[in-house]
Each structure stands twice: as structure tokens, then as C-alpha cells.
Design a protein around this motif. Sequence first.
Motif, short mmCIF file in Angstrom:
data_model
loop_
_atom_site.label_atom_id
_atom_site.label_comp_id
_atom_site.label_asym_id
_atom_site.label_seq_id
_atom_site.Cartn_x
_atom_site.Cartn_y
_atom_site.Cartn_z
N THR A 192 75.24 7.58 82.62
CA THR A 192 75.88 7.78 83.92
C THR A 192 75.25 6.94 85.01
N GLN B 130 75.58 19.91 83.22
CA GLN B 130 75.76 18.47 83.42
C GLN B 130 76.92 18.18 84.37
N GLU C 264 81.04 9.66 84.18
CA GLU C 264 80.37 10.66 83.35
C GLU C 264 81.15 10.81 82.05
N TYR D 105 77.13 16.70 88.21
CA TYR D 105 77.99 15.54 88.47
C TYR D 105 78.84 15.78 89.72
#
Length: 344
Positions: A7, A231, A248, A235
Motif C-alpha cells: 500500500t 487493515q 489497498e 485504510y
Amino acid sequence: MTIFGDTAHSLNRPAFIGIHEKTEETKVLYVSSGIRSAIGFPPSQVVNAEAKSFISDSFDNGDYMSIYESRGDEDDDDSSAFTWSVNLRTAHGPPVLHRLIGFSCENSILFIGIAYPEIPCVDRRELEVQALDGAMKSLNVTRQKKLAAAQQQQPGASVPLYYTQSKQVKAVLVMERPDACDIETEDTGRRPSGPLIVFVTGSISRIVDADTSDVMRLPFLKLVAPECVLQVSRYFERLTESMEIMFETFSLLQRPHVIDGDIVVADEANQRVLVECLGAAVQDGVAILIRKLKVVPPPKRDKLGNYIHARIDSDTEKENPSLFELLSTDPETSDAADGWTQFR
């Protein structure tokens, strides 16, 4: 295994995300705050305006929507990304050259604009487009329009169709701002519900086992595989704190529990849908495009019950250029050139 992507990508220049209706009016529904650094207009002046009205080149801006017309039997949502260069009007000063990338999803178009203010403005008299994702095809919309007119006068004439070979299922979603929603705390003993979905294209049903009515006003994290919830939450937080477009890769549940009373599929029996995502903060929310990569088995756990994490396998990376590669490079110079085929 849990699959994570890299990312740490940045476009390193002014860029923005927008969503407009797939109609001749091209009404802008959402736009990220990056529009201000790209062309000087605040989002409030762009939303509800016609996207095509910002084109300053001398070709007919009505030709713009011809890019997304159906060609042959190709499904609009399977069509490739389209990229072209265009000069956009600015709030103050001369037009600025932009590379635009558009994705067609149901009745909406998600587009990304990347500014090149260092390149002098030169009028583009013709709208010339390239189609990417597994194939590359140059499409001169202006000239094709003239060919179509000639075909009406000469029935025997042949007008070429432009299409791509690679099938790419995509969906566009907009969520309310994560910092404005009622997020459950750790004290509740439940995972955070996250931001609610306030806009979604019908193509979501081709990625997970749920349709638009099922997911509208649903917390997005309920679609996310549990091993990826933290996660994805982080993000979204990064998106709201920046004007940048961010990327992502994570997994969704193939059969999410979206309707109360439905049978809950056990985690170990619920396959994962690996998706690639690009997103940016828009007015009052976050807009993302997700692209289905493939379906993978549920992750394994270690002896303590923790998910076993792994990176994306190399075969997945080779199958298609990443969204970051589509946005950051031209077909002729891309490191992922092997993923594109040029037709003459």
C-alpha cells in the motif's frame, strides 16, 4: 491465509477522484478534495455540475460519453479502464493538462484526474482514448464519429469496434466519513461497525453474494473478511486524513451476513474474494473503486487460532496490471507491459 498488498504507493502529483452519472449530462455526484489542488475549484463548485463542461479542448465535449458506449457484446462492467489526455479548465489561469482514467460501473462512471501543470497547454482537437486491462486499443472518438456518419451514407462501409479481452468486474461505493459515524467501541465486545454505505453500483452483486438493496446503509466492514477488518479500518482513516488517492488490497467475504435472520455461513466455510481498491475522501465521505481479482479459500489459523498472513502470490500480480500501475504509467512505458496487448 490472509492476503495483503503493498500500500506504499503515491502518485506524487495533484490528483482527484470523481463520480458522475452515466448520462449525456454527466452530472457530478462526488468529487475528492484533491480537485482544488488540480484545477483550483472547490468540491462544492464541481458537485452537480457537468463533468464534460470542464473540458477546454476544441473537440465536441459531447463526444466524451462515447468512450463508455457498449461495443459488441461486451458488458460495461467488464470493460477495461479507459485513459486519455485532456486540458481541463481551471478556476484561475490557463487550462491544465490532465491524464484521465475512467471506469464504467452500472449507471455511474468513476474517474481519476492526474494533473501535469508543468506541460504547456496545447489544444487537443480530437478525443483519442486508449483502453487498458489485459489489452490496449487506441480509439479516436472524434474520427470514429465521422466514420459512423459516413457509414450511414454508405451502408457497405465498415466501422471498427473497439473492445478488450480481459474481463474485470468492478464496483463503486461511497461510505460516510468514518470519523462522523457512530462506531462501536471495544467496550461493547463487538467489532467496530464502521461507516455506512450510502452509494453503491449494482455490480457489487457480481463480487459478493449480495445486491444493492442488501448493502445500502450497511456498515462496509460487514462485507470485509474478519482478518482484514483492522487493515481496512486503518485504510479508511488514512483516506479521511489526506487529499491523496490511496491503494489497498484486501479480502471480502463471498457470502457476507447482510440480512438479519439469514443463515450465517461459518468463517471456515466462507470463501474470500480478493479485491484491489483505490479510494479518496470526497465531500462527506469516502469513495472507492474495488476490482475483483479472484476467489481464494478461507485463511488457515495457527495453533493459537490466529490467522496466518501471506502476501499476494506472484501469479495474481502477473494476471493484471495493478490499479496503481494503470494510473501511474502509460501503456507504452509501463513495467506491466506484458499484461497489455496492442491491437492494430
